[in-house]
Design a protein around this motif. Structure first.
Motif, PDB file in Angstrom:
ATOM      1  N   THR A  11       0.555  -7.003   1.918  1.00  0.00           N
ATOM      2  CA  THR A  11      -0.339  -5.855   1.800  1.00  0.00           C
ATOM      3  C   THR A  11      -1.052  -5.622   3.129  1.00  0.00           C
ATOM      4  O   THR A  11      -1.551  -6.571   3.738  1.00  0.00           O
ATOM      5  CB  THR A  11      -1.385  -6.111   0.694  1.00  0.00           C
ATOM      6  OG1 THR A  11      -0.711  -6.296  -0.527  1.00  0.00           O
ATOM      7  CG2 THR A  11      -2.372  -4.966   0.584  1.00  0.00           C
ATOM      8  N   CYS A  37      -9.422   1.165   5.892  1.00  0.00           N
ATOM      9  CA  CYS A  37     -10.365   0.097   5.567  1.00  0.00           C
ATOM     10  C   CYS A  37     -10.140  -0.464   4.161  1.00  0.00           C
ATOM     11  O   CYS A  37     -10.390  -1.639   3.918  1.00  0.00           O
ATOM     12  CB  CYS A  37     -11.803   0.553   5.752  1.00  0.00           C
ATOM     13  SG  CYS A  37     -12.343   1.825   4.595  1.00  0.00           S
ATOM     14  N   ASN A  38      -9.607   0.347   3.252  1.00  0.00           N
ATOM     15  CA  ASN A  38      -9.329  -0.149   1.898  1.00  0.00           C
ATOM     16  C   ASN A  38      -8.233  -1.202   1.911  1.00  0.00           C
ATOM     17  O   ASN A  38      -8.222  -2.102   1.077  1.00  0.00           O
ATOM     18  CB  ASN A  38      -8.970   0.996   0.959  1.00  0.00           C
ATOM     19  CG  ASN A  38      -7.717   1.740   1.399  1.00  0.00           C
ATOM     20  OD1 ASN A  38      -7.471   1.915   2.591  1.00  0.00           O
ATOM     21  ND2 ASN A  38      -6.938   2.186   0.447  1.00  0.00           N
ATOM     22  N   GLY A  41      -9.641  -4.263   4.732  1.00  0.00           N
ATOM     23  CA  GLY A  41     -10.939  -4.866   4.473  1.00  0.00           C
ATOM     24  C   GLY A  41     -10.960  -5.904   3.369  1.00  0.00           C
ATOM     25  O   GLY A  41     -12.011  -6.461   3.086  1.00  0.00           O
ATOM     26  N   ASP A  42      -9.846  -6.179   2.742  1.00  0.00           N
ATOM     27  CA  ASP A  42      -9.862  -7.178   1.670  1.00  0.00           C
ATOM     28  C   ASP A  42      -9.001  -8.384   2.042  1.00  0.00           C
ATOM     29  O   ASP A  42      -8.236  -8.343   2.997  1.00  0.00           O
ATOM     30  CB  ASP A  42      -9.453  -6.567   0.329  1.00  0.00           C
ATOM     31  CG  ASP A  42      -7.983  -6.207   0.228  1.00  0.00           C
ATOM     32  OD1 ASP A  42      -7.217  -6.524   1.147  1.00  0.00           O
ATOM     33  OD2 ASP A  42      -7.600  -5.611  -0.780  1.00  0.00           O
ATOM     34  N   PRO A  43      -9.137  -9.488   1.313  1.00  0.00           N
ATOM     35  CA  PRO A  43      -8.391 -10.709   1.667  1.00  0.00           C
ATOM     36  C   PRO A  43      -6.877 -10.526   1.697  1.00  0.00           C
ATOM     37  O   PRO A  43      -6.208 -11.064   2.579  1.00  0.00           O
ATOM     38  CB  PRO A  43      -8.806 -11.699   0.570  1.00  0.00           C
ATOM     39  CG  PRO A  43     -10.164 -11.240   0.146  1.00  0.00           C
ATOM     40  CD  PRO A  43     -10.102  -9.735   0.237  1.00  0.00           C
ATOM     41  N   GLY A  45      -5.201  -7.808   2.410  1.00  0.00           N
ATOM     42  CA  GLY A  45      -4.905  -7.046   3.617  1.00  0.00           C
ATOM     43  C   GLY A  45      -5.042  -7.877   4.870  1.00  0.00           C
ATOM     44  O   GLY A  45      -4.337  -7.659   5.859  1.00  0.00           O
ATOM     45  N   ARG A  46      -5.945  -8.844   4.838  1.00  0.00           N
ATOM     46  CA  ARG A  46      -6.120  -9.726   5.997  1.00  0.00           C
ATOM     47  C   ARG A  46      -4.840 -10.527   6.262  1.00  0.00           C
ATOM     48  O   ARG A  46      -4.495 -10.788   7.405  1.00  0.00           O
ATOM     49  CB  ARG A  46      -7.299 -10.654   5.775  1.00  0.00           C
ATOM     50  CG  ARG A  46      -7.574 -11.484   6.986  1.00  0.00           C
ATOM     51  CD  ARG A  46      -9.006 -11.780   7.236  1.00  0.00           C
ATOM     52  NE  ARG A  46      -9.810 -10.584   7.203  1.00  0.00           N
ATOM     53  CZ  ARG A  46     -11.095 -10.579   6.894  1.00  0.00           C
ATOM     54  NH1 ARG A  46     -11.708 -11.678   6.594  1.00  0.00           N
ATOM     55  NH2 ARG A  46     -11.783  -9.463   6.879  1.00  0.00           N
ATOM     56  N   THR A  84     -14.744 -13.460   9.227  1.00  0.00           N
ATOM     57  CA  THR A  84     -14.357 -14.287   8.093  1.00  0.00           C
ATOM     58  C   THR A  84     -15.370 -15.399   7.878  1.00  0.00           C
ATOM     59  O   THR A  84     -15.746 -15.716   6.746  1.00  0.00           O
ATOM     60  CB  THR A  84     -12.942 -14.875   8.312  1.00  0.00           C
ATOM     61  OG1 THR A  84     -12.038 -13.795   8.454  1.00  0.00           O
ATOM     62  CG2 THR A  84     -12.518 -15.734   7.154  1.00  0.00           C
ATOM     63  N   ALA A  87     -18.464 -14.113   6.110  1.00  0.00           N
ATOM     64  CA  ALA A  87     -18.286 -13.655   4.718  1.00  0.00           C
ATOM     65  C   ALA A  87     -18.468 -14.782   3.716  1.00  0.00           C
ATOM     66  O   ALA A  87     -18.559 -15.894   3.927  1.00  0.00           O
ATOM     67  CB  ALA A  87     -16.902 -13.042   4.551  1.00  0.00           C
TER      68      ALA A  87
END
Length: 87
Positions: A11, A37-38, A41-43, A45-46, A84, A87
């Motif tokens: 992803t 960013c959607n 910005g999430d794990p 996607g990282r 990271t 967070a």
């Protein structure tokens, strides 16, 4: 743009690839980051982003453009790691 990883890559991989390749043009890179960013910005996607970073860094010795891009990617990874840890 060749979206070769579409559907088979982690992803956010394609968005990350576009973002990383846009790093030499900071204003455009910021716009790409905002638009995706959607995904970035999430794990999940990282993981895609880290995969794209890894591919660029691995190719840096073979592909002249990637050699120039590698320092920007390393800087981005430093920033990503700091985010990271916060967070």
């Amino acid at each position: 743009m060749d979206w070769e990883g579409w559907g088979t890559a982690p992803t956010g991989y394609d968005a990350a690839t576009l973002y990383l390749h846009s790093l030499p043009v900071p204003g455009f890179a910021e716009r790409v980051r905002e638009e995706f960013c959607n995904l970035l910005g999430d794990p999940a996607g990282r993981v895609g982003e880290l995969t794209a970073c890894t591919e660029i860094l691995q190719a840096a010795n073979r592909v002249p453009f990637y050699a120039d891009l590698a320092d920007k990617v390393r800087h981005h990874l430093d920033h990503l790691g700091a985010a990271t840890r916060r967070a």
